[in-house]
Design a protein around this motif. Structure first.
Motif, PDB file in Angstrom:
ATOM      1  N   HIS A   1       0.749  -1.403  -0.047  1.00  0.00           N
ATOM      2  CA  HIS A   1       0.100  -0.015   0.006  1.00  0.00           C
ATOM      3  C   HIS A   1       0.703   1.284  -0.188  1.00  0.00           C
ATOM      4  N   ASN A   2       1.788   1.209   0.628  1.00  0.00           N
ATOM      5  CA  ASN A   2       2.915   2.468   0.872  1.00  0.00           C
ATOM      6  C   ASN A   2       4.175   1.809   0.438  1.00  0.00           C
ATOM      7  N   PRO A   3       4.451   1.458  -0.975  1.00  0.00           N
ATOM      8  CA  PRO A   3       5.732   0.781  -1.269  1.00  0.00           C
ATOM      9  C   PRO A   3       6.981   1.770  -0.808  1.00  0.00           C
ATOM     10  N   LEU A   4       8.051   1.144  -0.603  1.00  0.00           N
ATOM     11  CA  LEU A   4       9.328   1.702  -0.367  1.00  0.00           C
ATOM     12  C   LEU A   4      10.195   1.818  -1.625  1.00  0.00           C
ATOM     13  N   PHE A   5      10.725   3.009  -1.911  1.00  0.00           N
ATOM     14  CA  PHE A   5      11.666   2.987  -3.018  1.00  0.00           C
ATOM     15  C   PHE A   5      13.068   3.034  -2.563  1.00  0.00           C
ATOM     16  N   ASP A   6      13.983   2.133  -3.368  1.00  0.00           N
ATOM     17  CA  ASP A   6      15.485   2.386  -3.247  1.00  0.00           C
ATOM     18  C   ASP A   6      15.946   3.183  -4.496  1.00  0.00           C
TER      19      ASP A   6
ATOM     20  N   GLU B   1      23.294  -5.077  -4.925  1.00  0.00           N
ATOM     21  CA  GLU B   1      23.281  -6.063  -3.667  1.00  0.00           C
ATOM     22  C   GLU B   1      22.737  -5.569  -2.510  1.00  0.00           C
ATOM     23  N   GLN B   2      22.582  -4.215  -2.123  1.00  0.00           N
ATOM     24  CA  GLN B   2      22.135  -3.678  -1.007  1.00  0.00           C
ATOM     25  C   GLN B   2      20.421  -3.360  -1.105  1.00  0.00           C
ATOM     26  N   ALA B   3      19.966  -3.385  -2.377  1.00  0.00           N
ATOM     27  CA  ALA B   3      18.633  -2.900  -2.718  1.00  0.00           C
ATOM     28  C   ALA B   3      17.442  -3.993  -2.206  1.00  0.00           C
ATOM     29  N   LYS B   4      16.557  -3.704  -1.315  1.00  0.00           N
ATOM     30  CA  LYS B   4      15.653  -4.501  -0.766  1.00  0.00           C
ATOM     31  C   LYS B   4      14.271  -4.025  -0.940  1.00  0.00           C
ATOM     32  N   ALA B   5      14.173  -2.500  -1.417  1.00  0.00           N
ATOM     33  CA  ALA B   5      12.826  -2.064  -1.351  1.00  0.00           C
ATOM     34  C   ALA B   5      11.607  -2.686  -2.515  1.00  0.00           C
ATOM     35  N   ASP B   6      10.372  -2.059  -2.393  1.00  0.00           N
ATOM     36  CA  ASP B   6       9.505  -2.658  -3.560  1.00  0.00           C
ATOM     37  C   ASP B   6       9.894  -2.233  -4.700  1.00  0.00           C
ATOM     38  N   ILE B   7      10.387  -0.898  -4.912  1.00  0.00           N
ATOM     39  CA  ILE B   7      10.524  -0.224  -6.270  1.00  0.00           C
ATOM     40  C   ILE B   7      12.139   0.191  -6.477  1.00  0.00           C
ATOM     41  N   ILE B   8      12.506  -0.191  -7.405  1.00  0.00           N
ATOM     42  CA  ILE B   8      14.225   0.086  -7.556  1.00  0.00           C
ATOM     43  C   ILE B   8      14.289   0.973  -8.728  1.00  0.00           C
ATOM     44  N   VAL B   9      15.011   2.162  -8.669  1.00  0.00           N
ATOM     45  CA  VAL B   9      15.166   3.163  -9.409  1.00  0.00           C
ATOM     46  C   VAL B   9      16.783   3.531  -9.565  1.00  0.00           C
ATOM     47  N   PHE B  10      17.171   3.883 -10.631  1.00  0.00           N
ATOM     48  CA  PHE B  10      18.474   4.469 -10.824  1.00  0.00           C
ATOM     49  C   PHE B  10      18.573   5.892 -11.432  1.00  0.00           C
TER      50      PHE B  10
ATOM     51  N   ARG C   1       9.550  -2.708 -10.523  1.00  0.00           N
ATOM     52  CA  ARG C   1       9.151  -3.420  -9.358  1.00  0.00           C
ATOM     53  C   ARG C   1      10.189  -4.570  -9.173  1.00  0.00           C
ATOM     54  N   ARG C   2      10.505  -4.616  -7.712  1.00  0.00           N
ATOM     55  CA  ARG C   2      11.952  -5.454  -7.401  1.00  0.00           C
ATOM     56  C   ARG C   2      11.829  -7.006  -8.063  1.00  0.00           C
ATOM     57  N   GLU C   3      10.612  -7.469  -7.872  1.00  0.00           N
ATOM     58  CA  GLU C   3      10.363  -8.962  -8.211  1.00  0.00           C
ATOM     59  C   GLU C   3      10.526  -9.137  -9.800  1.00  0.00           C
ATOM     60  N   ALA C   4      10.474  -7.837 -10.394  1.00  0.00           N
ATOM     61  CA  ALA C   4      10.549  -8.326 -11.826  1.00  0.00           C
ATOM     62  C   ALA C   4      12.002  -8.250 -12.364  1.00  0.00           C
ATOM     63  N   VAL C   5      12.937  -7.634 -11.524  1.00  0.00           N
ATOM     64  CA  VAL C   5      14.458  -7.501 -11.999  1.00  0.00           C
ATOM     65  C   VAL C   5      15.393  -8.270 -11.030  1.00  0.00           C
ATOM     66  N   THR C   6      14.972  -9.169 -10.114  1.00  0.00           N
ATOM     67  CA  THR C   6      15.659  -9.712  -8.936  1.00  0.00           C
ATOM     68  C   THR C   6      16.535 -10.621  -9.942  1.00  0.00           C
ATOM     69  N   GLY C   7      17.848 -10.487  -9.688  1.00  0.00           N
ATOM     70  CA  GLY C   7      18.980 -10.997 -10.318  1.00  0.00           C
ATOM     71  C   GLY C   7      19.558 -10.566 -11.449  1.00  0.00           C
ATOM     72  N   ILE C   8      18.929  -9.613 -12.281  1.00  0.00           N
ATOM     73  CA  ILE C   8      19.584  -8.719 -13.412  1.00  0.00           C
ATOM     74  C   ILE C   8      20.666  -7.730 -12.836  1.00  0.00           C
ATOM     75  N   ARG C   9      21.522  -7.762 -13.409  1.00  0.00           N
ATOM     76  CA  ARG C   9      22.738  -6.927 -13.373  1.00  0.00           C
ATOM     77  C   ARG C   9      23.233  -6.189 -14.611  1.00  0.00           C
ATOM     78  N   PHE C  10      23.875  -5.199 -14.294  1.00  0.00           N
ATOM     79  CA  PHE C  10      24.500  -4.277 -15.302  1.00  0.00           C
ATOM     80  C   PHE C  10      25.640  -4.749 -15.876  1.00  0.00           C
TER      81      PHE C  10
END
Length: 281
Positions: free
Chosen positions: A10-15, A86-95, A160-169
């Motif tokens: 409901h209140n997602p956390l961004f990293d 490696e440190q990102a654990k939030a619901d939404i990942i941004v660069f 969404r974190r679950e959509a990119v789990t394990g993907i790296r640059f």
């Protein structure tokens, strides 16, 4: 088949994963825009590749922001972002790029759109050179694989974190590697995400970033951008026809851009054509 996604909190956390080197005023501007966000549930993971003390005074001015600073040697933006992932654990990942900045409602709009499209694992915003410039003719909705190459840099990518789990640059791609491939790390990451999940673009998600029309890149940078693009196309197995389109595209734009924006912009397009052609071989 898109990857099934759980319900978004409901209140997602961004990293917000920011790799930076050599930019102080620009990063200060980004942090100021983050202080002004209408949505406050975010953390900042900062990969600082600068000489010791370079950012200290500026960071002190933003002590109210939730910043985790990780000091790294300068090995390139892709390596730095992978350390942050490696440190990102939030619901939404941004660069966010260290020279971009946000509208006051950018993160709020991202939340709204992820909630509206629960099968979407990646959102693209739209960037312009300033808050006074509005994008026109932007196709909204689901983005095709080929569409990922249009105005889809890391600064407008939200996952969404679950959509990119394990993907790296790819550490071979992007600025700062010492290799000839000075761009493409952003599209490379997005292509891997697109293979897993639905990608959508919406103009209400606004990001600001300097335009090459206002700050012409050096011939060396143009060459590195072209090398990165052609390496990326080969890596992901795009057809020769799509590669030909990528080579000819800046050539076709050169006379129009020269008329609209001046000879320097036309020259930039011509240099890009020549370098893409050279790297296609």
């Amino acid at each position: 088949m898109p990857l099934p996604l759980p319900c978004l909190a409901h209140n997602p956390l961004f990293d917000l994963l920011i790799a930076t080197i050599g930019r102080n005023e620009e990063l200060d501007r980004l942090f100021t825009s983050l202080e002004g966000q209408s949505y406050k549930n975010f953390r900042i993971l900062l990969a600082d590749q600068n000489p010791s003390g370079h950012l200290d005074d500026m960071l002190a001015r933003h002590s109210g922001l939730p910043i985790t600073r990780i000091v790294l040697p300068p090995q390139g933006v892709s390596v730095a972002r992978n350390v942050l992932l490696e440190q990102a654990k939030a619901d939404i990942i941004v660069f966010p790029d260290d020279d971009c900045w946000y509208a006051p409602d950018t993160l709020e709009r991202v939340c709204e759109m992820f909630a509206a499209y629960p099968s979407c694992g990646a959102l693209l915003g739209v960037w312009t050179s300033s808050p006074n410039v509005y994008a026109s003719g932007v196709a909204e909705g689901i983005v095709s694989r080929a569409g990922l190459f249009r105005l889809a840099g890391t600064c407008v990518q939200f996952y969404r974190r679950e959509a990119v789990t394990g993907i790296r640059f790819d550490p071979l791609l992007g600025p700062g590697t010492g290799l000839p491939y000075g761009c493409g790390e952003d599209t490379d990451y997005l292509l891997y995400a697109h293979a897993r999940t639905e990608v959508r673009r919406y103009a209400k998600i606004r990001v600001f970033h300097p335009s090459p029309k206002e700050h012409q890149p050096s011939p060396q940078k143009v060459a590195s951008y072209a090398a990165g693009r052609m390496y990326l196309l080969k890596k992901h197995g795009f057809s020769w026809l799509f590669m030909l389109f990528n080579v000819l595209y800046p050539l076709c734009l050169a006379p129009l851009d020269a008329l609209r924006h001046g000879r320097a912009q036309g020259g930039y397009r011509l240099r890009m054509f020549v370098e893409r052609l050279r790297n296609w071989r």
